[in-house]
Motif scaffolding. Structure first.
Motif, short mmCIF file in Angstrom:
data_model
loop_
_atom_site.label_atom_id
_atom_site.label_comp_id
_atom_site.label_asym_id
_atom_site.label_seq_id
_atom_site.Cartn_x
_atom_site.Cartn_y
_atom_site.Cartn_z
N VAL A 41 20.45 17.39 -13.81
CA VAL A 41 21.30 18.48 -14.29
C VAL A 41 20.47 19.63 -14.87
O VAL A 41 20.63 20.80 -14.49
N LEU A 42 19.56 19.30 -15.78
CA LEU A 42 18.74 20.37 -16.38
C LEU A 42 17.78 20.97 -15.37
O LEU A 42 17.51 22.19 -15.40
N VAL A 49 20.06 27.75 -10.95
CA VAL A 49 20.88 28.76 -11.62
C VAL A 49 19.99 29.79 -12.31
O VAL A 49 20.37 30.96 -12.45
N GLY A 50 18.80 29.37 -12.76
CA GLY A 50 17.88 30.31 -13.37
C GLY A 50 18.03 30.49 -14.86
O GLY A 50 17.57 31.48 -15.43
N VAL A 51 18.65 29.52 -15.53
CA VAL A 51 18.81 29.59 -16.98
C VAL A 51 17.54 29.03 -17.64
O VAL A 51 17.05 27.97 -17.24
N LEU A 58 20.77 23.89 -24.78
CA LEU A 58 21.82 24.21 -25.75
C LEU A 58 23.19 24.27 -25.08
O LEU A 58 24.20 23.82 -25.65
N LEU A 59 23.25 24.82 -23.87
CA LEU A 59 24.53 24.92 -23.17
C LEU A 59 25.09 23.54 -22.83
O LEU A 59 26.28 23.27 -23.01
N ALA A 175 15.94 23.89 -3.90
CA ALA A 175 17.34 24.20 -4.19
C ALA A 175 18.31 23.49 -3.27
O ALA A 175 19.32 22.93 -3.73
N PRO A 176 18.09 23.47 -1.93
CA PRO A 176 19.04 22.77 -1.06
C PRO A 176 19.17 21.28 -1.39
O PRO A 176 20.27 20.72 -1.32
N VAL A 177 18.07 20.64 -1.75
CA VAL A 177 18.11 19.22 -2.09
C VAL A 177 18.93 19.01 -3.37
O VAL A 177 19.76 18.10 -3.46
N LEU A 178 18.68 19.84 -4.37
CA LEU A 178 19.42 19.71 -5.62
C LEU A 178 20.91 19.99 -5.42
O LEU A 178 21.77 19.29 -5.97
#
Length: 452
Positions: A41-42, A49-51, A58-59, A175-178
């Motif tokens: 997830v993180l 997502v680029g956070v 925190l989110l 990214a595609p795998v995630l």
């Protein structure tokens, strides 16, 4: 029994057995997806997502806190409509949360996704144990809960192993795998919900049973009490007696004490998950491998849950939990000793000491859910079981704080963990004296045989 009744009874027994098998498959699918995605997830939030990592943490934490509002609502729904509908709803919430993750393009969407997933997870744990009890054979539910735990732990472990392979193979940045992993997780929730709707048919519809029992209790209240007809002798199954007015969790002090003790005894395992690798890195860099190996071993030992229940079936449930707490206390003490060992000894020492953690977790975990289900008053069982899940939530929230306590001293977390386990082990027999005795001493764990 008439000739017509015999086939009907046999058919009902077969339907009940099919429901139990379907429930195991559904829960296995659910945990396979969860084990796959939780470690990612993180990683997904930061790389896709680029956070930023700090903001992402925190989110997700804020979303988890929002999810803590779900259990009271879920428990009330279980009491009104039965647990199956609520478990299905929990799968829908989690699937929706994962889909929001897939569509997320900033912090706001991540917060919404985390809140939906957390609310679904809390709703799931607030209702699934009531559903398990409703499809279980009559009598004590320890072996049924143990069998479910084996399936869920195995499926979660397989999912986590796949996640580890993905992180290793693609360096956590593909990214595609995630996205594919998250899509599989969403599909697992949908499939689980479909299996529950199509194939799981509880033997007892709790809402209807509660209404009927409450009506019967109201009628019986006008009669004089019969000699020897106390709550223990009057209980025909491993469920708490029904009262005319559904008791509140907040006024049920013995049950609140059970929740508190359970939180104390659950803390050591949660600290292992989030804090052991940090502890080893601070104490003896290079020995972090022992944390991963220990978690893997702990997952593997869950396969012995059914065996432990069979071996301890003649004990009061609180006795098994107290002995488990003693083992957890000894584990904390041995782990603390590693502070004074040579660096080369730390990894093997910590890994060897986890035998006590595994044993304590098995003794505690194999009986606690059955005790909580049996001790919950039947008329408000859903609300009591939902409140009971706060024990594990509290342990999960406290464990990261213990990691922060290492800044004061590496010995401090072990002092807290050991004291918590010791206090839990000492207090649970006292709590057991106040709980319904049919729940503490179920009278053997031989489940009802199939009816002929």
């Amino acid at each position: 029994m008439s000739d017509a009744a015999a086939p009907s009874t046999t058919a009902a027994a077969r339907r009940a057995a099919r429901s139990r098998r379907a429930l195991l498959v559904a829960l296995g699918v659910d945990n396979l997806g969860s084990g796959l995605v939780l470690p990612l997830v993180l990683v997904y939030t930061t790389t896709v997502v680029g956070v930023p990592l700090g903001t992402a943490g925190l989110l997700v934490t804020a979303g988890t806190v929002v999810g803590l509002l779900a259990p009271p609502l879920a428990g009330g729904l279980v009491d009104r409509v039965g647990p199956k509908v609520v478990v299905v709803a929990s799968q829908a919430l989690q699937a929706a949360g994962v889909l929001v993750y897939l569509l997320a393009d900033g912090p706001g969407a991540v917060l919404l996704a985390a809140a939906l997933v957390a609310a679904g997870t809390q709703t799931f744990y607030s209702s699934v144990f009531a559903l398990i009890a409703d499809v279980a054979p009559e009598g004590p539910k320890d072996r049924t809960f143990a069998g479910v735990e084996v399936v869920r732990s195995t499926a979660f472990g397989v999912g986590a192993l796949v996640a580890a392979v993905l992180l290793s193979r693609f360096d956590g940045a593909d990214a595609p795998v995630l996205r594919g992993a998250l899509a599989l997780d969403a599909a697992s929730f949908v499939l689980c919900a479909g299996l529950l709707l199509a194939f799981v048919h509880p033997v007892r519809h709790h809402a209807a049973a509660t209404a009927a029992a409450t009506t019967a209790a109201t009628t019986a209240a006008t009669d004089d009490a019969q000699p020897g007809a106390g709550p223990e002798t009057g209980a025909l199954s491993d469920s708490a007696p029904v009262s005319r007015t559904p008791p509140s969790v907040l006024t049920n002090r013995p049950y609140l004490a059970l929740i508190a003790v359970t939180a104390l005894l659950a803390l050591p395992s949660d600290f292992l998950l989030v804090g052991m690798a940090v502890y080893l890195r601070e104490l003896a860099p290079g020995s972090e491998w022992a944390a991963g190996a220990g978690i893997t071993a702990l997952t593997a030992t869950s396969l012995l849950t059914v065996t432990v229940v069979r071996l301890t079936g003649h004990w009061p449930r609180t006795t098994s939990m107290a002995l488990g707490g003693s083992c957890l206390t000894a584990w904390a003490a041995l782990s603390a000793v590693s502070i004074w060992l040579p660096a080369s000894w730390v990894g093997p020492w910590v890994l060897a000491s986890m035998v006590l953690l595994a044993g304590g977790s098995l003794l505690f975990g194999s009986r606690v859910n059955a005790l909580a289900e049996a001790a919950a008053p039947q008329a408000s069982r859903g609300r009591h079981l939902a409140a009971f899940q706060y024990a594990f939530t509290a342990a999960g929230l406290l464990a990261p704080l213990l990691v922060s306590a290492m800044a004061v001293g590496l010995w401090l977390p072990w002092l807290v963990v050991g004291a918590a386990a010791a206090l839990g082990a000492a207090v649970i027999p006292l709590v057991g004296r106040r709980l319904p005795q049919h729940a503490v001493r179920p009278g053997g764990l031989v489940e009802a045989p199939p009816q002929e």
